[in-house]
Design a protein around this motif. Structure first.
Motif, PDB file in Angstrom:
ATOM      1  N   SER A   3       0.827  -1.200   0.000  1.00 20.83           N
ATOM      2  CA  SER A   3       0.000   0.000   0.000  1.00 20.83           C
ATOM      3  C   SER A   3       0.868   1.260   0.000  1.00 20.83           C
ATOM      4  CB  SER A   3      -0.979  -0.011   1.174  1.00 20.83           C
ATOM      5  OG  SER A   3      -0.292  -0.080   2.395  1.00 20.83           O
ATOM      6  N   ASP A   5       3.732   1.595  -1.527  1.00 21.20           N
ATOM      7  CA  ASP A   5       4.158   1.759  -2.925  1.00 21.20           C
ATOM      8  C   ASP A   5       3.049   2.418  -3.737  1.00 21.20           C
ATOM      9  OD1 ASP A   5       6.650   0.529  -2.494  1.00 21.20           O
ATOM     10  OD2 ASP A   5       5.867  -1.455  -3.040  1.00 21.20           O
ATOM     11  N   ASN A   6       1.825   1.987  -3.512  1.00 19.13           N
ATOM     12  CA  ASN A   6       0.694   2.556  -4.245  1.00 19.13           C
ATOM     13  C   ASN A   6       0.469   4.029  -3.880  1.00 19.13           C
ATOM     14  OD1 ASN A   6       0.327   0.103  -5.506  1.00 19.13           O
ATOM     15  ND2 ASN A   6      -1.343  -0.538  -4.172  1.00 19.13           N
ATOM     16  N   LYS A   9       2.923   6.071  -5.746  1.00 18.93           N
ATOM     17  CA  LYS A   9       2.563   6.212  -7.163  1.00 18.93           C
ATOM     18  C   LYS A   9       1.469   7.263  -7.360  1.00 18.93           C
ATOM     19  CE  LYS A   9       4.095   1.646  -8.441  1.00 18.93           C
ATOM     20  NZ  LYS A   9       3.742   0.293  -8.881  1.00 18.93           N
ATOM     21  N   ALA A  72      -5.042   3.849   2.541  1.00 21.06           N
ATOM     22  CA  ALA A  72      -4.746   2.835   1.534  1.00 21.06           C
ATOM     23  C   ALA A  72      -5.155   1.463   2.024  1.00 21.06           C
ATOM     24  CB  ALA A  72      -3.262   2.840   1.191  1.00 21.06           C
ATOM     25  N   ASP A  75      -5.393  -2.867  -2.568  1.00 20.24           N
ATOM     26  CA  ASP A  75      -5.208  -2.470  -3.969  1.00 20.24           C
ATOM     27  C   ASP A  75      -5.828  -1.115  -4.291  1.00 20.24           C
ATOM     28  OD1 ASP A  75      -7.912  -3.061  -3.915  1.00 20.24           O
ATOM     29  OD2 ASP A  75      -7.890  -4.271  -5.730  1.00 20.24           O
ATOM     30  N   THR A  76      -6.199  -0.342  -3.267  1.00 20.13           N
ATOM     31  CA  THR A  76      -6.884   0.925  -3.487  1.00 20.13           C
ATOM     32  C   THR A  76      -6.316   2.001  -2.573  1.00 20.13           C
ATOM     33  OG1 THR A  76      -8.898  -0.302  -4.030  1.00 20.13           O
ATOM     34  CG2 THR A  76      -9.165   2.038  -3.581  1.00 20.13           C
ATOM     35  N   PHE A 111      -5.399  -0.275  -8.083  1.00 21.17           N
ATOM     36  CA  PHE A 111      -4.198  -0.819  -8.716  1.00 21.17           C
ATOM     37  C   PHE A 111      -4.388  -2.285  -9.073  1.00 21.17           C
ATOM     38  CE2 PHE A 111      -2.670   2.854  -6.542  1.00 21.17           C
ATOM     39  CZ  PHE A 111      -1.614   3.313  -7.310  1.00 21.17           C
ATOM     40  N   GLY A 114       0.576  -3.571  -9.984  1.00 21.47           N
ATOM     41  CA  GLY A 114       1.461  -2.436  -9.780  1.00 21.47           C
ATOM     42  C   GLY A 114       1.139  -1.202 -10.606  1.00 21.47           C
ATOM     43  N   ILE A 116      -1.941   1.660 -12.080  1.00 21.49           N
ATOM     44  CA  ILE A 116      -3.272   2.223 -11.870  1.00 21.49           C
ATOM     45  C   ILE A 116      -4.193   1.636 -12.926  1.00 21.49           C
ATOM     46  CG2 ILE A 116      -4.653   4.332 -11.979  1.00 21.49           C
ATOM     47  CD1 ILE A 116      -2.064   5.789 -10.936  1.00 21.49           C
TER      48      ILE A 116
END
Length: 143
Positions: A3, A5-6, A9, A72, A75-76, A111, A114, A116
């Motif tokens: 999360s 890392d996301n 991004k 986070a 995946d969101t 995501f 990795g 979007i």
């Protein structure tokens, strides 16, 4: 991807593409089949995100987005963003007002592998239109 890392991004996309106008980062971070739901510009892939970013920067060339809050999940990423800029490009088909605006936005970014893969953006469009003079602000009655 983690999360954190996301989140990084999303931060890069908002800073590099939207605030700085470096659209190359979009190709790096956005999946080819990503779905963009913001601003009625529904479309897919990096080009849909590029249209959204370039449209905003055309109206507000000095646009600066600042993340106020972030949450986070697996995946969101959900962010509350404050956007500031000067209407020197015109909004909603109107000539530029020259006015500074400040608008809050809620972004939800999903995501996959990795990248979007889906984005929803909900901006205070009414507040923005009031600030540039396109829509009259409500009259306030004296208490």
């Amino acid at each position: 991807m983690s999360s954190s890392d996301n989140i990084e991004k999303v931060r890069r996309l908002l800073t590099e593409a939207f605030s700085e106008g470096d659209y190359a980062v979009i190709d790096e971070l956005v999946a080819p089949d990503a779905i963009e739901h913001q601003n009625g510009s529904q479309g897919t892939g990096p080009e849909a995100v590029r249209r959204t970013a370039s449209g905003l920067r055309a109206s507000f060339p000095d646009l600066a987005l600042e993340i106020q809050d972030v949450i986070a999940g697996e995946d969101t990423v959900w962010v509350r963003v404050r956007g500031r800029g000067t209407d020197t490009g015109g909004v909603a088909g109107r000539p530029p007002s020259g006015r500074r605006i400040e608008v809050d936005v809620i972004d939800i970014v999903r995501f996959r592998d990795g990248l979007i893969c889906e984005h929803w953006g909900v901006a205070d469009r009414l507040g923005m239109l009031q600030q540039v003079g396109a829509v009259p602000a409500p009259r306030r009655e004296a208490a």
